[in-house]
Structure formats: C-alpha cells, structure tokens
Enzyme design. Structure first.
Site, PDB file in Angstrom:
ATOM      1  N   ALA A  63      36.451  42.965  49.464  1.00  0.00           N
ATOM      2  CA  ALA A  63      35.046  42.796  49.834  1.00  0.00           C
ATOM      3  C   ALA A  63      34.650  41.344  49.579  1.00  0.00           C
ATOM      4  CB  ALA A  63      34.180  43.739  49.012  1.00  0.00           C
ATOM      5  N   GLY A 108      38.663  45.797  47.930  1.00  0.00           N
ATOM      6  CA  GLY A 108      38.435  46.450  49.217  1.00  0.00           C
ATOM      7  C   GLY A 108      39.636  46.351  50.145  1.00  0.00           C
ATOM      8  N   GLU A 111      41.815  49.070  49.127  1.00  0.00           N
ATOM      9  CA  GLU A 111      41.165  50.318  49.534  1.00  0.00           C
ATOM     10  C   GLU A 111      41.314  50.548  51.038  1.00  0.00           C
ATOM     11  OE1 GLU A 111      37.697  48.905  47.306  1.00  0.00           O
ATOM     12  OE2 GLU A 111      37.595  50.885  46.384  1.00  0.00           O
ATOM     13  N   GLU A 131      38.300  44.842  40.473  1.00  0.00           N
ATOM     14  CA  GLU A 131      36.838  44.786  40.417  1.00  0.00           C
ATOM     15  C   GLU A 131      36.295  44.592  39.004  1.00  0.00           C
ATOM     16  OE1 GLU A 131      38.568  46.803  42.359  1.00  0.00           O
ATOM     17  OE2 GLU A 131      37.626  46.867  44.335  1.00  0.00           O
TER      18      GLU A 131
HETATM   19  N1  COA Z   1      35.385  37.176  48.590  1.00  0.00           N
HETATM   20  C1  COA Z   1      34.988  35.937  48.969  1.00  0.00           C
HETATM   21  N2  COA Z   1      35.771  34.861  48.928  1.00  0.00           N
HETATM   22  C2  COA Z   1      37.032  35.024  48.476  1.00  0.00           C
HETATM   23  C3  COA Z   1      37.505  36.255  48.052  1.00  0.00           C
HETATM   24  C4  COA Z   1      36.645  37.367  48.134  1.00  0.00           C
HETATM   25  N3  COA Z   1      37.027  38.597  47.795  1.00  0.00           N
HETATM   26  N4  COA Z   1      38.795  36.118  47.651  1.00  0.00           N
HETATM   27  C5  COA Z   1      39.098  34.829  47.832  1.00  0.00           C
HETATM   28  N5  COA Z   1      38.041  34.159  48.322  1.00  0.00           N
HETATM   29  C6  COA Z   1      37.959  32.744  48.679  1.00  0.00           C
HETATM   30  C7  COA Z   1      37.839  31.879  47.434  1.00  0.00           C
HETATM   31  O1  COA Z   1      36.480  31.783  47.021  1.00  0.00           O
HETATM   32  C8  COA Z   1      38.415  30.569  47.931  1.00  0.00           C
HETATM   33  O2  COA Z   1      37.420  29.915  48.691  1.00  0.00           O
HETATM   34  P1  COA Z   1      37.274  28.286  48.590  1.00  0.00           P
HETATM   35  O3  COA Z   1      38.554  27.770  49.185  1.00  0.00           O
HETATM   36  O4  COA Z   1      36.059  28.039  49.417  1.00  0.00           O
HETATM   37  O5  COA Z   1      37.131  27.980  47.120  1.00  0.00           O
HETATM   38  C9  COA Z   1      39.494  31.005  48.912  1.00  0.00           C
HETATM   39  O6  COA Z   1      39.187  32.349  49.278  1.00  0.00           O
HETATM   40  C10 COA Z   1      40.895  30.988  48.308  1.00  0.00           C
HETATM   41  O7  COA Z   1      40.854  31.733  47.092  1.00  0.00           O
HETATM   42  P2  COA Z   1      41.262  31.125  45.659  1.00  0.00           P
HETATM   43  O8  COA Z   1      40.653  32.017  44.625  1.00  0.00           O
HETATM   44  O9  COA Z   1      40.928  29.675  45.596  1.00  0.00           O
HETATM   45  O10 COA Z   1      42.847  31.286  45.756  1.00  0.00           O
HETATM   46  P3  COA Z   1      43.868  31.503  44.568  1.00  0.00           P
HETATM   47  O11 COA Z   1      45.204  31.361  45.159  1.00  0.00           O
HETATM   48  O12 COA Z   1      43.487  30.665  43.391  1.00  0.00           O
HETATM   49  O13 COA Z   1      43.653  33.047  44.112  1.00  0.00           O
HETATM   50  C11 COA Z   1      43.287  35.409  44.468  1.00  0.00           C
HETATM   51  C12 COA Z   1      43.917  34.098  45.008  1.00  0.00           C
HETATM   52  C13 COA Z   1      43.473  36.479  45.545  1.00  0.00           C
HETATM   53  C14 COA Z   1      43.986  35.825  43.190  1.00  0.00           C
HETATM   54  C15 COA Z   1      41.781  35.160  44.205  1.00  0.00           C
HETATM   55  O14 COA Z   1      41.192  34.592  45.365  1.00  0.00           O
HETATM   56  C16 COA Z   1      41.000  36.397  43.851  1.00  0.00           C
HETATM   57  O15 COA Z   1      41.096  36.885  42.743  1.00  0.00           O
HETATM   58  N6  COA Z   1      40.146  36.867  44.808  1.00  0.00           N
HETATM   59  C17 COA Z   1      39.233  37.935  44.541  1.00  0.00           C
HETATM   60  C18 COA Z   1      39.916  39.260  44.609  1.00  0.00           C
HETATM   61  C19 COA Z   1      38.920  40.331  44.236  1.00  0.00           C
HETATM   62  O16 COA Z   1      38.383  40.385  43.159  1.00  0.00           O
HETATM   63  N7  COA Z   1      38.694  41.218  45.192  1.00  0.00           N
HETATM   64  C20 COA Z   1      37.857  42.334  44.959  1.00  0.00           C
HETATM   65  C21 COA Z   1      36.515  42.122  45.484  1.00  0.00           C
HETATM   66  S1  COA Z   1      35.630  43.654  45.344  1.00  0.00           S
END
Ligand code: COA
Length: 257
Positions: A63, A108, A111, A131
């Site tokens: 999400a 998500g 999911e 989450e």
């Molecule tokens: N929603 C919005 N933006 C997201 C996102 C999400 N779920 N997941 C990643 N992004 C964006 C980041 O903000 C970043 O944007 P930026 O380049 O403008 O800073 C870009 O995608 C790349 O992500 P980043 O976190 O910089 O990459 P990373 O390699 O350091 O880490 C993850 C990768 C997947 C571990 C990390 O992005 C993450 O934990 N994402 C969230 C996952 C999450 O909690 N999902 C559940 C949501 S309910």
C-alpha cells in the site's frame, strides 16, 4: 496507465508499473487493475492471468504509505476497503491468476500475491507483512490469508516481527509454489498460464470456486474485523510515528499510544 495489460493469445499479463516507488499500490493503480479485470472477465478469449511487477526490484512494496501517512481512521478504512475489493476480486475471479513474484512482495503486495491462486517466486523475491514497523497491522486480507496459506503460527511470527522471508523459505512454508532463477520467472509463469489455458474453462472456474470453499470459515466476517482494526490503528500516535520514521529513514520509537 500504471498497470499494463498485455494479451498473448489465451493469456493476459498484468504488470504493476510504478518502479520508482517499487510499484507501491496507489489508488490509481488499484483502479487500473480493477478496470483491466473488468475487461478480462468478459473476454472469452482470455483463460488465465499472470500478475507481476515492473522493474528489477519489486512485485510491489505494498500500500502507498504516502497516501496513508496523514489518513484519518475513516480514510484508512476506505483505502483498506479498496484493498479488500481488489484482493477479493482476484480470489473470486473466474479465471486462474498466477502471481509472478519478481522481487519485494511486502504488505499490501504480499496480500495481493496471497489473493492469487498460485504464487511463483524468483530467487530475488522477498515476502513480508511489515506493517507493524510503521505502526499499523495488515489490512488487505493478510491476517486471514497468510494464516490460511501457511499456518497461524508462521503468520503471527511474520505479522508480529515484520520479518522478510526469502523465496526458499516462502516455498518451504507454502507461501510460494515454486522458486525459479530470476530470468526464468516470467517464462515459467507464462508457460503455466498457457498450460492451464488449454484446459476446459468452465471446469477450471468451478474448481477454483470450490477449492476456495475448502478454506471458507467466515472469511468475510473476519475480513470485516480486520478492516475495523486497521482503521483503529490510525487513531494511535504510533501510526503517525511509524510512517513519519519511514520517510525520515530512521527507526521508529513506539510508545504504545
Ligand atoms: N509506499 C510509498 N512509497 C514507497 C513504498 C510504499 N509502500 N515502498 C517504497 N517506497 C518508495 C520509497 O519512499 C522510495 O522513494 P524515494 O526514492 O522517493 O525516496 C522508493 O520507493 C524506494 O524505496 P527505498 O525505501 O528507498 O528502497 P530501499 O531499497 O532502501 O528499501 C524496501 C526497499 C522495500 C525495504 C523499503 O522501501 C520498504 O520497507 N518499503 C515499505 C514496505 C512496507 O512497509 N509496505 C507495507 C505498506 S502497508
């Protein structure tokens, strides 16, 4: 369009296409996906679907945290309802849906994969329900479908810790059917969809519906409870802290209020 649709004879490939944000599922993407599902449902030529993510890194990172960051509980509930609508739609879609998990399938995204009939993983795939790391809980069916796909104990471990699971562990726990070298994943997914597309469509649709019943219980009632718990998380300071910390790239400090 943030979700691409490719028709290849009897199969359709749907690609979540927002690689800059690791294919995080904006409302626009959910709408696009829904629109494609509408046209594919009524297309007699199409007999099986493959769902995947654009780019080298993600199926989808879940999400859109930007969308949730300042959400009120009612807005969060509305967003989770959209997530439930699309995951229920995939689960009940009258044609098989194969998730080709080419990278992160988190929150998500996990999911969404769980709502597909079959999950194939690339060696680079990582699954997780992280989450709690942003102060909330899974709200797009993960509390129910992870427990059903694996086991309640494994689901709780993943949900309580937010830990990410490798493709091999996903296969060992029933979360993924098979793991393939990254470059082979799409060919394997397409080959499986094409094989299924040679089978009698009515029998496949009926089998899907009946296999789904094996896990029924009161899924819709439980999903309604999940929706309310998810919305309530947005009344807490921990939700604001968790999401702020995500964008500030720091460890959140949860205070229990
Ligand atoms: N929603 C919005 N933006 C997201 C996102 C999400 N779920 N997941 C990643 N992004 C964006 C980041 O903000 C970043 O944007 P930026 O380049 O403008 O800073 C870009 O995608 C790349 O992500 P980043 O976190 O910089 O990459 P990373 O390699 O350091 O880490 C993850 C990768 C997947 C571990 C990390 O992005 C993450 O934990 N994402 C969230 C996952 C999450 O909690 N999902 C559940 C949501 S309910």
């Amino acid at each position: 369009m943030s979700v691409d649709l490719e028709r290849r004879e009897r199969i359709a490939i749907l690609t979540l296409n927002r690689p800059d944000a690791l294919n995080a599922l904006s409302v626009e993407m959910l709408d696009d996906l829904d629109g494609h599902l509408n046209s594919l449902e009524n297309d007699p030529e199409i007999r099986a679907l493959v769902l995947t993510g654009a780019g080298e890194r993600a199926f989808t990172a879940g999400a859109d945290i930007n969308h949730m960051r300042e959400a009120t509980p009612l807005e969060a509930r509305q967003y989770a309802r959209r997530g439930h609508a699309v995951t229920n739609r995939l689960e009940n879609f009258p044609k098989p849906v194969i998730a080709a998990v080419n990278g992160y399938a988190l929150g998500g995204g996990c999911e969404l994969a769980l709502a597909c009939d079959i999950r194939l993983a690339s060696e680079k795939a990582q699954f997780g329900l992280p989450e709690v790391n942003i102060g909330i809980l899974p709200g797009w069916g993960g509390t129910q479908r992870m427990a059903r796909a694996t086991s309640p104990g494994f689901a709780k471990e993943l949900i309580f810790t937010g830990r990410r699971v490798t493709a091999d562990e996903a296969r060992a726990t029933g979360l993924a059917n098979h793991v393939y070298p990254h470059d082979e994943l799409m060919d394997r997914a397409v080959a499986l969809a094409e094989e299924i597309a040679t089978k009698p469509p009515w029998a496949i649709a009926a089998a899907k519906e009946v296999v789904n019943l094996a896990l029924e219980g009161d899924l819709q009632g439980h999903l309604a409870r999940e929706l309310d718990a998810f919305a309530l998380a947005f009344t807490t300071e921990d939700q604001r802290e968790g999401m702020a910390a995500f964008f500030e790239k720091r460890t959140p400090e949860f205070r229990g209020r």
